[in-house]
Design a protein around this motif. Structure first.
Motif, PDB file in Angstrom:
ATOM      1  N   ILE A  88      -0.615  -6.553   6.081  1.00 31.93           N
ATOM      2  CA  ILE A  88      -0.760  -5.512   5.059  1.00 31.93           C
ATOM      3  C   ILE A  88      -1.050  -4.153   5.690  1.00 31.93           C
ATOM      4  CG2 ILE A  88      -2.140  -4.768   3.072  1.00 31.93           C
ATOM      5  CD1 ILE A  88      -0.113  -7.182   2.712  1.00 31.93           C
ATOM      6  N   GLU A  89      -1.897  -4.126   6.705  1.00 30.66           N
ATOM      7  CA  GLU A  89      -2.219  -2.864   7.365  1.00 30.66           C
ATOM      8  C   GLU A  89      -0.974  -2.258   8.010  1.00 30.66           C
ATOM      9  OE1 GLU A  89      -5.202  -1.218   7.357  1.00 30.66           O
ATOM     10  OE2 GLU A  89      -5.884  -2.753   5.954  1.00 30.66           O
ATOM     11  N   ARG A  90      -0.197  -3.057   8.709  1.00 31.67           N
ATOM     12  CA  ARG A  90       0.987  -2.536   9.413  1.00 31.67           C
ATOM     13  C   ARG A  90       2.089  -2.159   8.434  1.00 31.67           C
ATOM     14  NH1 ARG A  90      -1.959  -1.771  13.961  1.00 31.67           N
ATOM     15  NH2 ARG A  90      -3.006  -3.708  14.517  1.00 31.67           N
ATOM     16  N   LEU A  91       2.337  -3.011   7.440  1.00 35.51           N
ATOM     17  CA  LEU A  91       3.379  -2.713   6.455  1.00 35.51           C
ATOM     18  C   LEU A  91       3.058  -1.433   5.689  1.00 35.51           C
ATOM     19  CD1 LEU A  91       5.960  -3.868   4.945  1.00 35.51           C
ATOM     20  CD2 LEU A  91       4.338  -4.751   3.264  1.00 35.51           C
ATOM     21  N   SER A  92       1.789  -1.265   5.309  1.00 34.40           N
ATOM     22  CA  SER A  92       1.382  -0.077   4.551  1.00 34.40           C
ATOM     23  C   SER A  92       1.586   1.188   5.365  1.00 34.40           C
ATOM     24  CB  SER A  92      -0.093  -0.204   4.142  1.00 34.40           C
ATOM     25  OG  SER A  92      -0.292  -1.327   3.308  1.00 34.40           O
ATOM     26  N   GLU A  93       1.298   1.090   6.657  1.00 33.47           N
ATOM     27  CA  GLU A  93       1.491   2.240   7.548  1.00 33.47           C
ATOM     28  C   GLU A  93       2.965   2.585   7.682  1.00 33.47           C
ATOM     29  OE1 GLU A  93       1.202   2.818  12.372  1.00 33.47           O
ATOM     30  OE2 GLU A  93      -0.343   1.617  11.383  1.00 33.47           O
ATOM     31  N   ILE A  94       3.803   1.574   7.821  1.00 31.78           N
ATOM     32  CA  ILE A  94       5.240   1.795   8.034  1.00 31.78           C
ATOM     33  C   ILE A  94       5.917   2.349   6.781  1.00 31.78           C
ATOM     34  CG2 ILE A  94       7.423   0.564   8.377  1.00 31.78           C
ATOM     35  CD1 ILE A  94       5.770  -1.278  10.312  1.00 31.78           C
ATOM     36  N   LEU A  95       5.567   1.820   5.609  1.00 33.38           N
ATOM     37  CA  LEU A  95       6.227   2.238   4.374  1.00 33.38           C
ATOM     38  C   LEU A  95       5.486   3.347   3.626  1.00 33.38           C
ATOM     39  CD1 LEU A  95       7.536  -1.161   2.936  1.00 33.38           C
ATOM     40  CD2 LEU A  95       8.722   0.520   4.351  1.00 33.38           C
ATOM     41  N   GLY A  96       4.300   3.713   4.084  1.00 35.91           N
ATOM     42  CA  GLY A  96       3.605   4.863   3.509  1.00 35.91           C
ATOM     43  C   GLY A  96       3.014   4.638   2.138  1.00 35.91           C
ATOM     44  N   PHE A  97       2.441   3.465   1.885  1.00 36.37           N
ATOM     45  CA  PHE A  97       1.803   3.214   0.598  1.00 36.37           C
ATOM     46  C   PHE A  97       0.535   4.057   0.459  1.00 36.37           C
ATOM     47  CE2 PHE A  97       3.384  -1.414   1.241  1.00 36.37           C
ATOM     48  CZ  PHE A  97       4.655  -1.048   0.858  1.00 36.37           C
ATOM     49  N   ASP A  98       0.194   4.387  -0.802  1.00 39.82           N
ATOM     50  CA  ASP A  98      -1.067   5.078  -1.079  1.00 39.82           C
ATOM     51  C   ASP A  98      -1.473   4.798  -2.522  1.00 39.82           C
ATOM     52  OD1 ASP A  98       0.474   6.799  -2.715  1.00 39.82           O
ATOM     53  OD2 ASP A  98       0.673   8.303  -1.146  1.00 39.82           O
ATOM     54  N   ASP A  99      -2.476   5.521  -3.017  1.00 40.37           N
ATOM     55  CA  ASP A  99      -2.980   5.221  -4.359  1.00 40.37           C
ATOM     56  C   ASP A  99      -2.027   5.656  -5.465  1.00 40.37           C
ATOM     57  OD1 ASP A  99      -3.353   7.939  -3.961  1.00 40.37           O
ATOM     58  OD2 ASP A  99      -5.301   7.998  -4.956  1.00 40.37           O
ATOM     59  N   GLU A 100      -0.983   6.428  -5.135  1.00 39.00           N
ATOM     60  CA  GLU A 100       0.002   6.826  -6.130  1.00 39.00           C
ATOM     61  C   GLU A 100       1.234   5.916  -6.129  1.00 39.00           C
ATOM     62  OE1 GLU A 100       0.940  10.933  -5.625  1.00 39.00           O
ATOM     63  OE2 GLU A 100      -1.101  11.618  -6.095  1.00 39.00           O
ATOM     64  N   THR A 101       1.213   4.920  -5.280  1.00 39.76           N
ATOM     65  CA  THR A 101       2.333   3.978  -5.236  1.00 39.76           C
ATOM     66  C   THR A 101       2.364   3.139  -6.510  1.00 39.76           C
ATOM     67  OG1 THR A 101       2.283   3.843  -2.818  1.00 39.76           O
ATOM     68  CG2 THR A 101       3.337   2.031  -3.990  1.00 39.76           C
ATOM     69  N   VAL A 102       3.554   3.044  -7.093  1.00 39.37           N
ATOM     70  CA  VAL A 102       3.772   2.174  -8.246  1.00 39.37           C
ATOM     71  C   VAL A 102       4.869   1.191  -7.853  1.00 39.37           C
ATOM     72  CG1 VAL A 102       4.356   2.020 -10.697  1.00 39.37           C
ATOM     73  CG2 VAL A 102       3.171   4.050  -9.826  1.00 39.37           C
ATOM     74  N   PHE A 103       4.464  -0.042  -7.629  1.00 39.42           N
ATOM     75  CA  PHE A 103       5.394  -1.072  -7.178  1.00 39.42           C
ATOM     76  C   PHE A 103       6.142  -1.700  -8.348  1.00 39.42           C
ATOM     77  CE2 PHE A 103       2.074  -1.323  -3.823  1.00 39.42           C
ATOM     78  CZ  PHE A 103       2.867  -1.215  -2.689  1.00 39.42           C
ATOM     79  N   GLY A 104       7.392  -2.088  -8.082  1.00 42.06           N
ATOM     80  CA  GLY A 104       8.148  -2.933  -9.001  1.00 42.06           C
ATOM     81  C   GLY A 104       8.398  -4.252  -8.307  1.00 42.06           C
ATOM     82  N   ASN A 105       7.648  -5.268  -8.669  1.00 50.89           N
ATOM     83  CA  ASN A 105       7.730  -6.558  -7.985  1.00 50.89           C
ATOM     84  C   ASN A 105       8.939  -7.361  -8.450  1.00 50.89           C
ATOM     85  OD1 ASN A 105       6.854  -9.647  -8.694  1.00 50.89           O
ATOM     86  ND2 ASN A 105       6.420  -9.127  -6.580  1.00 50.89           N
ATOM     87  N   GLN A 106       9.725  -7.853  -7.503  1.00 55.35           N
ATOM     88  CA  GLN A 106      10.913  -8.651  -7.811  1.00 55.35           C
ATOM     89  C   GLN A 106      10.706 -10.131  -7.531  1.00 55.35           C
ATOM     90  OE1 GLN A 106      13.122  -9.414  -4.625  1.00 55.35           O
ATOM     91  NE2 GLN A 106      13.880 -11.122  -5.855  1.00 55.35           N
ATOM     92  N   SER A 107       9.838 -10.439  -6.580  1.00 58.44           N
ATOM     93  CA  SER A 107       9.703 -11.817  -6.114  1.00 58.44           C
ATOM     94  C   SER A 107       8.714 -12.609  -6.957  1.00 58.44           C
ATOM     95  CB  SER A 107       9.234 -11.823  -4.657  1.00 58.44           C
ATOM     96  OG  SER A 107       9.004 -13.137  -4.209  1.00 58.44           O
TER      97      SER A 107
END
Length: 493
Positions: free
Chosen positions: A167-186
């Motif tokens: 989670i730490e590495r993925l968040s850094e690579i994709l630039g997630f933050d508190d304004e991220t709104v995910f659309g979950n497909q899986s």
């Protein structure tokens, strides 16, 4: 030092208690509600004396010091029974709607409990704090079952350390933050949902669990994205091509998407271009990784143009991981030489639950290190490095066939078919007994027209022996092309 994934929730609930954490567009849970429910479930498990056990279903299980085994009623009954037989869970959590189904399975000495009853359990703060203090980061957090080549599902057991690192590495690579709104497909019983669930807790973001039926109605799917201002998606390629291949963007375009990650399959360049043209300002990232490596372990940010016969690289490993590309002799593959993709580092999961033999086959000693014990995971995927040092996915070992004396990558046939005008999707299978290549496709050309065109594109030994046009390809619950079903369709034809 963080050693438990629930540290994310414990921290964020103090900052954003009322903010929506998870929603399906109709019902929603705030961070406070998620926190309280998890602690009620954890307290219930403590009172039952269930500790460090697999429990069939999420966060509350972890709060109780156990590890969750996600299953869903949409899974085939036979598969569910195999999972229950493997984990021998002392507790099965369900709701009123699924209770009757749950009681049709053999659960041995296990007990079936309704979630709403657990949610009403008084919270035992002292017990939960004691459980949390005793937790270490190599404790299991979940068991996710993947398909086994023998037909028996494999339960991949992951620990807190590998999930936190991911989670730490993925968040850094994709630039997630508190304004991220995910659309979950899986679906939530796949590890792919880690990309949304835990970053939501880490940052105080929001995840929308998109109703599955929308993925068969692309225009309504995009309208759903817009209606909930979803700006980040991490989808399998098939879900993305379902949108682009049917002219959806001529009717409606995603208005808020700025981060698009994709993986699990090769993205046909023609379909990728449609997405890129519709969202020229968005960041597109190709992700690669197996369940046994705790989700994704390689990434490539797409910043250049690709020819239609090229494949988008899977790029470079996440930080704190190493990819070993090994030849059959256990040596490092040279640039341009094919080798098996193997993973080294914290990302490795614990192995297969209650399955030491298959664990020993896949999680092996690093052949490049003879000085001390060091496990690597052999993915069964074949890759090679290009001159730029980028890793390219070539195929699965089981997608390589020997046909008419030639080694053939079924994926190479699919790429050539995907390049053809008016072809939307394609998939190949191989009939080993009859030595026949079978091509399934969705598109406008007739089977006869397809055969004629392919004779100008492929060498004779790569030409499909059977070409079958479908209105739609079958997909797995996770949205990938379902090649097992295609083989069954062919065998039953």
């Amino acid at each position: 030092m963080q050693n438990n994934v629930l540290d994310y929730l414990n921290h964020i609930v103090k900052q954003k208690p009322a903010k929506t954490a998870f929603s399906d567009g109709t019902e929603a849970l705030s961070f406070r509600e998620v926190y309280d429910l998890s602690r009620s479930v954890g307290s219930f498990l403590h009172k039952k004396g269930i500790y460090r056990k697999p429990v069939v279903v999420f966060f509350g299980v972890v709060a109780g010091g156990d590890f969750y085994v996600p299953i869903d009623e949409e899974m085939p009954a036979g598969r569910i029974q195999l999972i229950l037989d493997n984990v021998r869970s002392p507790l099965i959590i369900c709701d009123r709607e699924t209770e009757e189904t749950a009681r049709t399975f053999r659960i041995g000495e296990g007990e079936i409990v309704l979630f709403h009853e657990m949610a009403q359990c008084g919270i035992d703060d002292g017990a939960l704090e004691e459980i949390h203090r005793n937790a270490i980061d190599t404790d299991p957090i979940y068991i996710v079952f993947t398909s086994g080549s023998t037909g028996i599902p494999k339960g991949v057991a992951a620990c807190h350390r590998s999930v936190i690192d991911y989670i730490e590495r993925l968040s850094e690579i994709l630039g997630f933050d508190d304004e991220t709104v995910f659309g979950n497909q899986s679906p939530l019983y796949f590890d792919a949902c880690l990309k949304e669930l835990y970053p939501t807790l880490k940052f105080g973001a929001t995840t929308y669990l998109i109703p599955r039926e929308l993925f068969s109605v692309p225009v309504k799917l995009v309208e759903y994205l817009n209606g909930h201002r979803i700006n980040t998606i991490c989808w399998v390629v098939s879900a993305l091509t379902m949108v682009s291949a049917f002219g959806t963007f001529e009717t409606v375009k995603p208005e808020f998407l700025h981060t698009i990650a994709f993986g699990s399959e090769v993205f046909p360049i023609r379909q990728f271009r449609i997405w890129r043209e519709a969202l020229p300002e968005a960041v597109f990232t190709n992700l690669y990784g197996p369940t046994e490596g705790t989700g994704m372990c390689c990434y490539y940010r797409v910043e250049r143009e690709f020819a239609e016969d090229e494949a988008i690289p899977i790029g470079r490993p996440f930080p704190n991981r190493e990819i070993l590309l090994l030849t059959p002799e256990g040596k490092r593959a040279e640039v341009g030489q094919e080798g098996e993709i193997c993973i080294r580092g914290t990302a490795l999961t614990l192995g297969y639950y209650n399955d030491p033999e298959r664990t020993a086959e896949a999680f092996v000693q690093n052949p490049l290190n003879t000085a001390y014990p060091e496990r690597i995971y052999r993915t069964g995927d074949i890759g090679r490095y290009n001159e730029a040092g980028e890793l390219l996915f070539v195929s699965r070992k089981d997608y390589q066939i020997k046909h008419m004396g030639h080694r053939i990558e079924l994926g190479e046939i699919e790429v050539n078919v995907d390049m053809l005008p008016d072809v939307r999707m394609a998939a190949c299978i191989y009939d080993t007994w009859k030595a026949k290549i079978v091509l399934y496709y969705v598109g406008d050309p007739s089977e006869k027209e397809m055969a004629a065109v392919l004779r100008t594109k492929l060498p004779r030994y790569m030409l499909p022996n059977r070409i079958i046009r479908l209105e739609q390809l079958p997909f797995t619950a996770n949205g990938k092309i379902d090649r097992v079903t295609l083989k069954k369709m062919y065998e039953g034809a």
